[in-house]
Design an enzyme around this catalytic site. Structure first.
Site, PDB file in Angstrom:
ATOM      1  N   HIS A 111      -7.491  89.912 -19.876  1.00 28.61           N
ATOM      2  CA  HIS A 111      -6.170  89.346 -20.159  1.00 28.61           C
ATOM      3  C   HIS A 111      -6.231  88.186 -21.163  1.00 28.61           C
ATOM      4  CE1 HIS A 111      -2.264  87.486 -19.586  1.00 28.61           C
ATOM      5  NE2 HIS A 111      -2.813  86.451 -18.983  1.00 28.61           N
TER       6      HIS A 111
ATOM      7  N   HIS B 282      -6.487  79.901 -21.166  1.00 31.61           N
ATOM      8  CA  HIS B 282      -5.186  79.466 -20.647  1.00 31.61           C
ATOM      9  C   HIS B 282      -5.046  79.532 -19.138  1.00 31.61           C
ATOM     10  CE1 HIS B 282      -3.953  83.778 -20.700  1.00 31.61           C
ATOM     11  NE2 HIS B 282      -3.130  83.404 -19.754  1.00 31.61           N
TER      12      HIS B 282
ATOM     13  N   GLU C  74      -5.512  76.736 -13.974  1.00 32.63           N
ATOM     14  CA  GLU C  74      -4.625  77.267 -12.943  1.00 32.63           C
ATOM     15  C   GLU C  74      -5.372  78.147 -11.935  1.00 32.63           C
ATOM     16  OE1 GLU C  74      -1.339  76.921 -12.632  1.00 32.63           O
ATOM     17  OE2 GLU C  74      -0.629  78.680 -11.536  1.00 32.63           O
ATOM     18  N   ASP C  75      -6.232  79.047 -12.413  1.00 29.71           N
ATOM     19  CA  ASP C  75      -6.757  80.099 -11.544  1.00 29.71           C
ATOM     20  C   ASP C  75      -8.220  79.949 -11.130  1.00 29.71           C
ATOM     21  OD1 ASP C  75      -4.322  81.236 -11.634  1.00 29.71           O
ATOM     22  OD2 ASP C  75      -4.835  82.853 -13.031  1.00 29.71           O
TER      23      ASP C  75
ATOM     24  N   ASP D  65       0.917  84.937 -23.841  1.00 30.26           N
ATOM     25  CA  ASP D  65       0.581  85.244 -22.446  1.00 30.26           C
ATOM     26  C   ASP D  65       1.653  86.168 -21.858  1.00 30.26           C
ATOM     27  OD1 ASP D  65      -0.512  85.026 -19.824  1.00 30.26           O
ATOM     28  OD2 ASP D  65       0.826  83.335 -19.399  1.00 30.26           O
TER      29      ASP D  65
ATOM     30  N   ASP E  47      24.512 105.252 -36.371  1.00 31.57           N
ATOM     31  CA  ASP E  47      24.566 105.853 -37.694  1.00 31.57           C
ATOM     32  C   ASP E  47      24.614 104.843 -38.818  1.00 31.57           C
ATOM     33  OD1 ASP E  47      24.043 108.420 -37.469  1.00 31.57           O
ATOM     34  OD2 ASP E  47      26.115 109.139 -37.449  1.00 31.57           O
TER      35      ASP E  47
HETATM   36 MN    MN Z   1      -2.005  84.504 -18.231  1.00 35.98          MN
END
Ligand code: MN
Length: 720
Positions: A61, A85, A89-90, A152, A272
């Site tokens: 990712h 990034h 956070e993770d 992201d 059209d």
């Molecule tokens: Mn992310």
């Protein structure tokens, strides 16, 4: 890193990173690419063992996110931030670690993106608004934060399929409502379009499928005519030896959907349209190509737009024109240079590409984005709450501009439908707050007049003048709206406080007391019971009609047993004096339009304050059942000001009769605010005038003067 870093095992991840590095080498220094590779190793180690919901290693990712940023030719710091990034956070990596391993800027970027990620735009409007405000603040610090965040989001949208349906819909809605408009505002067309298509498909899968089937079917029928037009254009350009790229453009499903939904036209009408883009080498060639196009097919009048001379707010530049094609089909043509094309695709991101090599080129998109952010900051300082702020920003996120001039010749851009008041606020808040009239192309014009492209606008101000609540009905810029509201809120509060105090005093008189007689302790007790911190806020609540003065009075002066009847008989107080023209908390009913001299009654309406009707108003029967809301009122004897009254005049048709009547009315010193005319048959006409008068005597004089005209058959004051 001291210890040897385990190279991530997967073939796929090695493929992804080498693909990214190839791309980076095409525009960054070798040293920078090496640094980015180090960031990849750092990220891969941090995310080691983590999986995405799809079952892929997590590091895929961030690499993809970095790739999207590299496609926009973003700088090395942004790419590194893209790779890292999610580590704060993770993975529990500390911000300080990112600072020491890379740089302060990278750490700030990653931290900023993490904060944005924590923001969830849930259904609840207020929470959403507050979050949006936070997001804007994060963007203001370093605009690259939002670019990384958009990358992201884009990758998450591309891989949305694995999510649960409910989550998928939430993310899709948020993308359509928040992220796509931001991408648009920053001129990042490519990303905006992809976000919209993916968001549309995820939020409305059925509609998406139906529409895309219809497009597939219709495309077959178009093929022939499309080719015909394309070769005609190409042929003409070759003839003139203009080197350029000719692209035929497909309409995007989401924009088709929006047009059909907003009833701009039926599917066929919307679909059209044959759209082409011509990309050339220089500005000069743009105009030459335009000339050739107008020569090849007739242009549709009024459709030509020169966004090269006057770029859009987000920096977009191009020539737009619409032509009558073969069989009358409309052909949209966009003509622009390669540079403009680049800005149109990636918007403010184009700045980083030009940064090193071509410093001289001023990047419009970049400066404009900064200006916008600065305005947002100012706006959020003035907005009363987050919701109001969000509403304001939303107006800004869907622009469609007009360009007008100041008397000095400066260009101002305003949203379509903007009025002289919007213009005044765009010049300066003080100009807006004190404007009283406007000259459009040197002619006096009402403040509410919508401005048109190319007009010169001059605002006339007066010291001591102030915003009028009626302006809120027609202003269209966030800046004007916020400032007027801000002013009115203060004013309304003052007026409500004052009215509330008078109402309470009157209510106290009814039970043989007065405000002056009330002990401080009684006040403290009642305020505590009702949850008010100050007397003013209690008064204001009464003045706004949210709380009954009588009930508050009763609490302040507890009534003894059995004395109630007596009070009702003896407690007779003067009616409340109406001493002002229409204010923020005293309104005159539109149904009967009371003027001084009329017998009047007041009705408390919650949230609005006091509404004055004439005693004979037909609408009063509706309110009869709620006597507790009635207030005795009377006109202050020396009341000044002008009040609108309506008169109906039946005339036999005569040339110039309207002008004659109007002159007669003006001669009595009354202004005509509105006229409506209904012709009943060829002979007779009824005219309704709204005239501004001081009182009943003034109105009587107006009517007497009009009545004496020979053509006038009947005249009456009308009360609808
Ligand atoms: Mn992310």
């Amino acid at each position: 890193m001291a210890s040897p870093v385990p190279i991530p095992d997967s073939e796929a991840s090695r493929f992804l990173i080498s693909d990214l590095l190839d791309l980076l080498e095409s525009y960054l220094e070798t040293e920078q690419v090496r640094e980015i590779y180090r960031a990849y190793l750092f990220g891969a180690e941090a995310h080691e063992g983590q999986m995405r919901i799809s079952g892929e290693p997590y590091i895929y990712h961030p690499i993809e996110v970095a790739h999207i940023l590299a496609d926009m030719r973003m700088d090395a710091e942004s790419i590194i931030a893209g790779i890292l990034h999610d580590v704060i956070e993770d993975t529990g990596t500390l911000k300080e670690t990112v600072t020491s391993e890379f740089s302060e800027d990278v750490a700030e970027l990653v931290d900023g993106v993490s904060k944005l990620t924590q923001i969830k735009f849930e259904s609840q409007a207020e929470a959403q608004a507050e979050n949006f405000r936070k997001m804007i603040l994060a963007m203001v610090r370093d605009i690259r934060v939002i670019l990384v965040k958009l990358a992201d989001r884009l990758h998450n949208m591309r891989t949305l399929g694995v999510m649960r349906a409910e989550k998928r819909r939430r993310i899709a809605r948020e993308t359509l409502e928040i992220y796509a408009p931001i991408a648009n505002r920053l001129g990042m067309n490519q990303i905006r379009l992809e976000l919209e298509e993916l968001g549309f498909a995820a939020l409305y899968p059925m509609r998406y499928r139906v529409l895309s089937d219809a497009v597939k079917k219709a495309r077959g029928n178009r093929k022939e005519i499309l080719n015909k037009i394309e070769s005609a254009i190409q042929h003409r350009l070759d003839e003139e030896q203009l080197s350029c790229r000719l692209l035929s453009r497909e309409k995007h499903l989401y924009s088709l959907y929006k047009k059909i939904r907003d009833r701009v036209g039926s599917f066929t009408e919307v679909f059209d349209v044959y759209a082409f883009r011509v990309i050339v080498d220089s500005v000069d060639t743009c105009y030459r190509v335009l000339g050739k196009m107008h020569n090849l097919y007739k242009p549709v009048p009024g459709k030509f737009k020169d966004y090269i001379a006057i770029p859009k707010t987000n920096g977009y530049q191009s020539l737009h024109t619409v032509l009558f094609g073969p069989y009358g089909v409309p052909i949209e043509v966009q003509i622009r240079s390669e540079d403009m094309e680049r800005v149109a695709e990636v918007g403010i991101a184009a700045h980083w590409l030009y940064k090193s090599s071509e410093k001289a080129r001023s990047n419009n998109a970049q400066t404009r984005a900064r200006e916008w952010l600065r305005e947002l900051l100012e706006m959020q300082r003035n907005a009363g709450n987050s919701l109001e702020f969000l509403e304001s920003v939303k107006i800004d996120l869907f622009p469609d501009e007009v360009y007008v001039f100041t008397p000095a010749g400066d260009i101002l851009e305003l949203p379509r439908g903007a009025t002289a008041v919007d213009f005044a606020y765009a010049v300066h808040t003080d100009v807006g707050n004190t404007c009283i009239a406007a000259k459009i192309d040197r002619r006096l014009a009402p403040l509410r007049t919508p401005l048109l492209n190319g007009q010169t606008v001059e605002v006339i101000t007066a010291t001591g003048a102030h915003p009028n609540p009626a302006w809120l009905n027609f202003v269209s810029t966030a800046k004007a709206r916020t400032n007027i509201r801000h002013y009115l809120k203060n004013l309304q509060n003052d007026e409500a406080t004052e009215l509330g105090q008078r109402l309470l005093d009157k209510a106290l008189h009814n039970i043989n007391s007065a405000l002056a007689d009330i002990q401080d302790e009684s006040f403290e007790r009642v305020m505590a019971e009702c949850g008010f911190k100050s007397r003013e806020s209690l008064y204001a609540d009464i003045g706004l009609g949210n709380r009954m003065a009588m009930l508050v009075a009763r609490r302040l002066v507890p009534v003894e047993e059995g004395s109630e009847e007596k009070i009702r008989e003896t407690g007779h107080s003067k009616p409340l004096a109406i001493r002002d023209t229409e204010g923020m908390v005293v309104h005159f009913a539109r149904c009967c339009r009371p003027i001084p001299g009329d017998a009047i009654v007041g009705f408390i309406s919650s949230g609005r304050g006091l509404v004055i009707h004439t005693e004979t108003c037909k609408n009063l029967t509706d309110f009869r059942r709620r006597p507790e809301k009635w207030i005795d009122v009377e006109w202050q004897p020396d009341i000044k000001g002008e009040f609108p009254a309506e008169i109906r005049v039946d005339v036999s048709n005569q040339k110039g009769i309207l002008a004659t009547i109007a002159a007669e009315i003006s001669a009595t010193g009354s202004n005509i605010e509105n006229v409506s005319i209904e012709e009943r048959d060829g002979l007779d006409t009824s005219m309704n005038f709204t005239v501004a008068v001081h009182d009943r005597r003034h109105l009587a004089r107006v009517m007497r003067c009009v009545r004496k005209l020979p053509a006038v058959m009947r005249i009456s004051r009308s009360k609808s």
